[in-house]
Design a protein around this motif. Structure first.
Motif, short mmCIF file in Angstrom:
data_model
loop_
_atom_site.label_atom_id
_atom_site.label_comp_id
_atom_site.label_asym_id
_atom_site.label_seq_id
_atom_site.Cartn_x
_atom_site.Cartn_y
_atom_site.Cartn_z
N GLU A 37 0.85 -1.18 0.00
CA GLU A 37 0.00 0.00 0.00
C GLU A 37 0.89 1.24 0.00
O GLU A 37 1.67 1.45 0.93
N LEU A 38 0.80 2.04 -1.05
CA LEU A 38 1.70 3.17 -1.23
C LEU A 38 0.98 4.51 -1.14
O LEU A 38 1.50 5.52 -1.65
N ALA A 39 -0.19 4.55 -0.52
CA ALA A 39 -0.99 5.79 -0.51
C ALA A 39 -0.22 6.94 0.11
O ALA A 39 -0.20 8.06 -0.42
N HIS A 64 -1.76 32.71 2.55
CA HIS A 64 -2.09 33.34 3.82
C HIS A 64 -2.77 32.31 4.72
O HIS A 64 -3.60 31.53 4.26
N GLY A 65 -2.41 32.33 5.99
CA GLY A 65 -2.98 31.37 6.92
C GLY A 65 -1.97 30.31 7.31
O GLY A 65 -0.80 30.34 6.90
N THR A 66 -2.43 29.36 8.10
CA THR A 66 -1.56 28.33 8.67
C THR A 66 -1.91 26.96 8.12
O THR A 66 -3.08 26.57 8.11
N LEU A 67 -0.90 26.24 7.67
CA LEU A 67 -1.12 24.88 7.20
C LEU A 67 -1.51 23.98 8.37
O LEU A 67 -0.89 24.04 9.44
N PRO A 68 -2.53 23.16 8.22
CA PRO A 68 -2.93 22.25 9.31
C PRO A 68 -1.84 21.22 9.58
O PRO A 68 -1.16 20.76 8.67
N GLU A 69 -1.70 20.88 10.84
CA GLU A 69 -0.69 19.91 11.25
C GLU A 69 -1.27 18.51 11.42
O GLU A 69 -0.54 17.58 11.77
N ARG A 70 -2.55 18.36 11.21
CA ARG A 70 -3.19 17.05 11.33
C ARG A 70 -4.10 16.83 10.12
O ARG A 70 -4.43 17.78 9.42
N PRO A 71 -4.49 15.60 9.88
CA PRO A 71 -5.32 15.32 8.71
C PRO A 71 -6.64 16.09 8.77
O PRO A 71 -7.30 16.15 9.82
N LEU A 93 -1.82 15.60 -0.20
CA LEU A 93 -3.27 15.52 -0.30
C LEU A 93 -3.68 14.39 -1.24
O LEU A 93 -2.97 14.08 -2.19
N THR A 94 -4.84 13.82 -0.95
CA THR A 94 -5.52 12.95 -1.91
C THR A 94 -6.62 13.78 -2.56
O THR A 94 -7.37 14.47 -1.87
N PHE A 95 -6.70 13.73 -3.89
CA PHE A 95 -7.63 14.57 -4.61
C PHE A 95 -8.88 13.81 -5.01
O PHE A 95 -8.84 12.60 -5.27
N GLY A 140 -4.76 9.08 8.39
CA GLY A 140 -3.84 10.21 8.54
C GLY A 140 -3.53 10.92 7.25
O GLY A 140 -2.55 11.66 7.18
N ARG A 141 -4.35 10.71 6.19
CA ARG A 141 -4.10 11.33 4.89
C ARG A 141 -5.20 12.34 4.60
O ARG A 141 -6.38 11.99 4.55
N SER A 142 -4.82 13.60 4.40
CA SER A 142 -5.79 14.64 4.10
C SER A 142 -6.36 14.46 2.69
O SER A 142 -5.69 13.93 1.80
N VAL A 143 -7.58 14.94 2.51
CA VAL A 143 -8.28 14.82 1.22
C VAL A 143 -8.77 16.21 0.81
O VAL A 143 -9.21 17.00 1.65
#
Length: 257
Positions: A37-39, A64-71, A93-95, A140-143
């Motif tokens: 699994e290579l996601a 502008h703004g802060t990148l989230p540190e969690r999914p 990110l997963t699109f 733990g992967r943002s979408v």
């Protein structure tokens, strides 16, 4: 001079696409031989690649703004296919993309190898997609999704559909609203950047490359907790947040349908 600039930009883009083909081919081979699994790896490599791709596009970007540190489930307004590399360079990110993109020459294959989830409107597969998105978020992967469901010319914001935002509720993660806008000489650009109607990818690229650099502003807005909310209410709050960033605070009835 304008033609030379166009040729130079096209040559640079072709070089970056060549790197993408090699990278995607390598990942596909590892996946096929190793059956792993290579996601997570796909996300990280895609971000690295999109950073290089953006270097070949005629944009000056301000974030502008802060990148989230969690999914989180990222939700953004949608103006052009270029929204994807511009946002994808910021974080792994997963699109989620319309199914038609899968058929685009080369770009569709690269999107597939990057792990993009494709949705076909009216096919009834939104429940399956929501489960897959929720699985990614729990892992733990943002979408990233575009809840308007289509692109606009940037002059109005369409209704945010809540059905896919249910993945945030199901997985217990917050929603990260994002506003993206394109400008030229300090004024909103409604002619070059938008990818709408009957536009095709090649024509849009040539139009984009023939012009001076566009200014792009990306606003990472305050995250929205999903706990205890219905999908429609979560979508409404995200829509109001993005609308305020793009056009200034306005009553809800001012939002375009």
């Amino acid at each position: 001079m304008k033609r030379l600039r166009l040729y130079g930009r096209v040559a640079r883009l072709l070089a970056v696409l060549g790197v993408g083909v090699l990278l995607a081919g390598g990942v596909a081979t590892v996946q096929r031989l190793g059956r792993h699994e290579l996601a997570g790896l796909r996300q990280r490599l895609t971000r690295w690649y999109l950073q290089r791709l953006n270097g070949a596009l005629p944009f000056r970007v301000e974030v502008h703004g802060t990148l989230p540190e969690r999914p989180m489930l990222w939700v953004s307004n949608h103006v052009s296919w270029t929204d994807i590399p511009l946002l994808g360079m910021l974080s792994p990110l997963t699109f989620l993309s319309k199914a038609e993109v899968r058929t685009w020459p080369l770009a569709g294959w690269l999107a597939h190898q990057a792990g993009t989830l494709f949705i076909r409107r009216g096919s009834g597969d939104s429940a399956l997609l929501q489960r897959r998105m929720a699985d990614s978020l729990r892992s733990g992967r943002s979408v990233l999704v575009f809840p308007e469901g289509t692109t606009t010319d940037g002059r109005a914001l369409r209704t945010f559909h809540g059905r896919l935002l249910g993945a945030a509720i199901d997985s217990g993660v917050a929603v990260q609203p994002v506003a993206i806008s394109y400008r030229r000489a300090g004024e909103s650009d409604h002619r070059i950047a938008p990818f709408i109607g009957d536009d095709d990818l090649l024509s849009h690229l040539l139009r984009l490359f023939a012009e001076d650099c566009l200014e792009v502003r990306i606003d990472l807005l305050a995250p929205l907790a999903s706990l205890g909310l219905e999908r429609a209410e979560l979508a409404r709050r995200a829509q109001l947040s993005v609308h305020a960033a793009l056009f200034g605070t306005a009553p809800e009835q001012a939002l375009a349908a």
